[in-house]
Structure formats: C-alpha cells, structure tokens
Scaffold this motif. Structure first.
Motif, PDB file in Angstrom:
ATOM      1  N   MET A   1      24.610 -25.270  36.721  1.00 52.21           N
ATOM      2  CA  MET A   1      24.724 -23.891  36.250  1.00 52.21           C
ATOM      3  C   MET A   1      25.187 -23.018  37.401  1.00 52.21           C
ATOM      4  O   MET A   1      24.666 -23.103  38.494  1.00 52.21           O
ATOM      5  CB  MET A   1      23.366 -23.427  35.729  1.00 52.21           C
ATOM      6  CG  MET A   1      23.347 -21.966  35.359  1.00 52.21           C
ATOM      7  SD  MET A   1      21.733 -21.360  34.858  1.00 52.21           S
ATOM      8  CE  MET A   1      20.908 -21.256  36.427  1.00 52.21           C
ATOM      9  N   SER A   2      26.148 -22.165  37.153  1.00 52.53           N
ATOM     10  CA  SER A   2      26.613 -21.279  38.207  1.00 52.53           C
ATOM     11  C   SER A   2      25.859 -19.953  38.148  1.00 52.53           C
ATOM     12  O   SER A   2      25.280 -19.588  37.128  1.00 52.53           O
ATOM     13  CB  SER A   2      28.119 -21.059  38.095  1.00 52.53           C
ATOM     14  OG  SER A   2      28.432 -20.464  36.864  1.00 52.53           O
ATOM     15  N   GLU A   3      25.866 -19.260  39.258  1.00 51.76           N
ATOM     16  CA  GLU A   3      25.202 -17.964  39.399  1.00 51.76           C
ATOM     17  C   GLU A   3      25.669 -17.009  38.301  1.00 51.76           C
ATOM     18  O   GLU A   3      26.860 -16.887  38.039  1.00 51.76           O
ATOM     19  CB  GLU A   3      25.543 -17.404  40.780  1.00 51.76           C
ATOM     20  CG  GLU A   3      25.088 -15.991  40.997  1.00 51.76           C
ATOM     21  CD  GLU A   3      23.823 -15.892  41.826  1.00 51.76           C
ATOM     22  OE1 GLU A   3      23.448 -14.758  42.127  1.00 51.76           O
ATOM     23  OE2 GLU A   3      23.218 -16.911  42.162  1.00 51.76           O
ATOM     24  N   GLY A   4      24.706 -16.346  37.653  1.00 50.67           N
ATOM     25  CA  GLY A   4      25.038 -15.349  36.651  1.00 50.67           C
ATOM     26  C   GLY A   4      25.396 -15.906  35.284  1.00 50.67           C
ATOM     27  O   GLY A   4      25.765 -15.161  34.394  1.00 50.67           O
ATOM     28  N   GLU A   5      25.256 -17.199  35.097  1.00 51.05           N
ATOM     29  CA  GLU A   5      25.580 -17.838  33.822  1.00 51.05           C
ATOM     30  C   GLU A   5      24.279 -18.164  33.083  1.00 51.05           C
ATOM     31  O   GLU A   5      23.332 -18.667  33.675  1.00 51.05           O
ATOM     32  CB  GLU A   5      26.344 -19.128  34.112  1.00 51.05           C
ATOM     33  CG  GLU A   5      26.906 -19.812  32.890  1.00 51.05           C
ATOM     34  CD  GLU A   5      27.720 -21.032  33.303  1.00 51.05           C
ATOM     35  OE1 GLU A   5      27.319 -22.149  32.925  1.00 51.05           O
ATOM     36  OE2 GLU A   5      28.725 -20.865  34.012  1.00 51.05           O
ATOM     37  N   VAL A   6      24.243 -17.884  31.796  1.00 51.38           N
ATOM     38  CA  VAL A   6      23.045 -18.155  30.993  1.00 51.38           C
ATOM     39  C   VAL A   6      23.006 -19.632  30.634  1.00 51.38           C
ATOM     40  O   VAL A   6      23.987 -20.195  30.155  1.00 51.38           O
ATOM     41  CB  VAL A   6      23.026 -17.296  29.710  1.00 51.38           C
ATOM     42  CG1 VAL A   6      21.813 -17.640  28.859  1.00 51.38           C
ATOM     43  CG2 VAL A   6      23.031 -15.813  30.056  1.00 51.38           C
ATOM     44  N   SER A   7      21.858 -20.261  30.874  1.00 58.07           N
ATOM     45  CA  SER A   7      21.679 -21.652  30.445  1.00 58.07           C
ATOM     46  C   SER A   7      20.517 -21.720  29.464  1.00 58.07           C
ATOM     47  O   SER A   7      19.701 -20.803  29.376  1.00 58.07           O
ATOM     48  CB  SER A   7      21.434 -22.567  31.645  1.00 58.07           C
ATOM     49  OG  SER A   7      20.192 -22.270  32.235  1.00 58.07           O
ATOM     50  N   ARG A   8      20.461 -22.825  28.723  1.00 64.29           N
ATOM     51  CA  ARG A   8      19.438 -22.997  27.689  1.00 64.29           C
ATOM     52  C   ARG A   8      18.813 -24.368  27.842  1.00 64.29           C
ATOM     53  O   ARG A   8      19.499 -25.358  28.074  1.00 64.29           O
ATOM     54  CB  ARG A   8      20.100 -22.879  26.321  1.00 64.29           C
ATOM     55  CG  ARG A   8      19.180 -23.105  25.139  1.00 64.29           C
ATOM     56  CD  ARG A   8      20.014 -22.968  23.875  1.00 64.29           C
ATOM     57  NE  ARG A   8      19.276 -23.236  22.679  1.00 64.29           N
ATOM     58  CZ  ARG A   8      19.823 -23.329  21.479  1.00 64.29           C
ATOM     59  NH1 ARG A   8      21.126 -23.158  21.338  1.00 64.29           N
ATOM     60  NH2 ARG A   8      19.105 -23.592  20.420  1.00 64.29           N
ATOM     61  N   GLU A   9      17.498 -24.405  27.707  1.00 65.47           N
ATOM     62  CA  GLU A   9      16.797 -25.689  27.678  1.00 65.47           C
ATOM     63  C   GLU A   9      15.788 -25.643  26.538  1.00 65.47           C
ATOM     64  O   GLU A   9      15.224 -24.594  26.238  1.00 65.47           O
ATOM     65  CB  GLU A   9      16.108 -25.959  29.016  1.00 65.47           C
ATOM     66  CG  GLU A   9      15.171 -24.876  29.479  1.00 65.47           C
ATOM     67  CD  GLU A   9      14.745 -25.024  30.938  1.00 65.47           C
ATOM     68  OE1 GLU A   9      13.529 -25.127  31.172  1.00 65.47           O
ATOM     69  OE2 GLU A   9      15.627 -25.034  31.816  1.00 65.47           O
ATOM     70  N   GLU A  10      15.616 -26.784  25.888  1.00 61.33           N
ATOM     71  CA  GLU A  10      14.704 -26.854  24.750  1.00 61.33           C
ATOM     72  C   GLU A  10      13.962 -28.173  24.785  1.00 61.33           C
ATOM     73  O   GLU A  10      14.560 -29.219  25.010  1.00 61.33           O
ATOM     74  CB  GLU A  10      15.506 -26.718  23.452  1.00 61.33           C
ATOM     75  CG  GLU A  10      14.647 -26.474  22.243  1.00 61.33           C
ATOM     76  CD  GLU A  10      15.477 -26.096  21.016  1.00 61.33           C
ATOM     77  OE1 GLU A  10      15.335 -26.806  20.005  1.00 61.33           O
ATOM     78  OE2 GLU A  10      16.249 -25.125  21.062  1.00 61.33           O
TER      79      GLU A  10
END
Length: 96
Positions: A1-10
C-alpha cells in the motif's frame, strides 16, 4: 500500500479501511450483517491528520465498495452518518 491510499482488510464478519498519511494511520471499521448490509461502526483519525479530509476518503471508499458490491451501509458511526447527511448523492448506498 502506498502512502495516502485507502486499503481494505476483512476477516470473517469484521473489516476495516485504513489510510496512512505522514506515518499516521486512520481507520474506519465495519461489521457485516450479511451479504447485503454492512454496519459502519467507528472512524478513527489521529489528531495529526485532523481536518485534512482523511476520514472523508475512508467513507468515499466505503460508499464506492457498497455500490460496486451491492451492499447497503448502516451508519452507526457518528462521523459516517454526518458524511451521509452532507452528501445526499450517496443516499443509494445507505440503509437508514
């Protein structure tokens, strides 16, 4: 994941969106009620990121995923609910 990027985990019925800016992590947590409903239960933005639109980015991603995946958002989190009221164009993504 790059800085400022939204990531999702479930994992199972719980999930979260995160974003890291300047070494600080903000998150929006949710719980699945089933395939067609997700409860947005908490948004946490560190003081260092306050007022920079980081929380809004998290909610925008949640709304985009709701539309793409066909679920509705139950906005239990006060911040998510406030953003819903500010953005009537998102009405289709929410169950209130």
């Amino acid at each position: 994941m790059s800085e400022g990027e939204v990531s999702r985990e479930e994992t199972g019925s719980k999930g979260r969106y995160t974003i890291v800016v300047s070494g600080h992590e903000a998150e929006l947590t949710y719980s699945r009620l089933g395939p067609d409903q997700v409860i947005a239960d908490h948004t946490g933005v560190p003081e260092a990121l306050s007022g920079q639109g980081v929380g809004l980015k998290l909610v925008e991603r949640l709304v985009a995923d709701a539309r793409a995946e066909g679920f509705r958002i139950v906005p239990l989190c006060p911040f998510v609910n406030a953003m819903r009221r500010k953005h009537p164009e998102w009405a289709d993504a929410f169950k209130v």
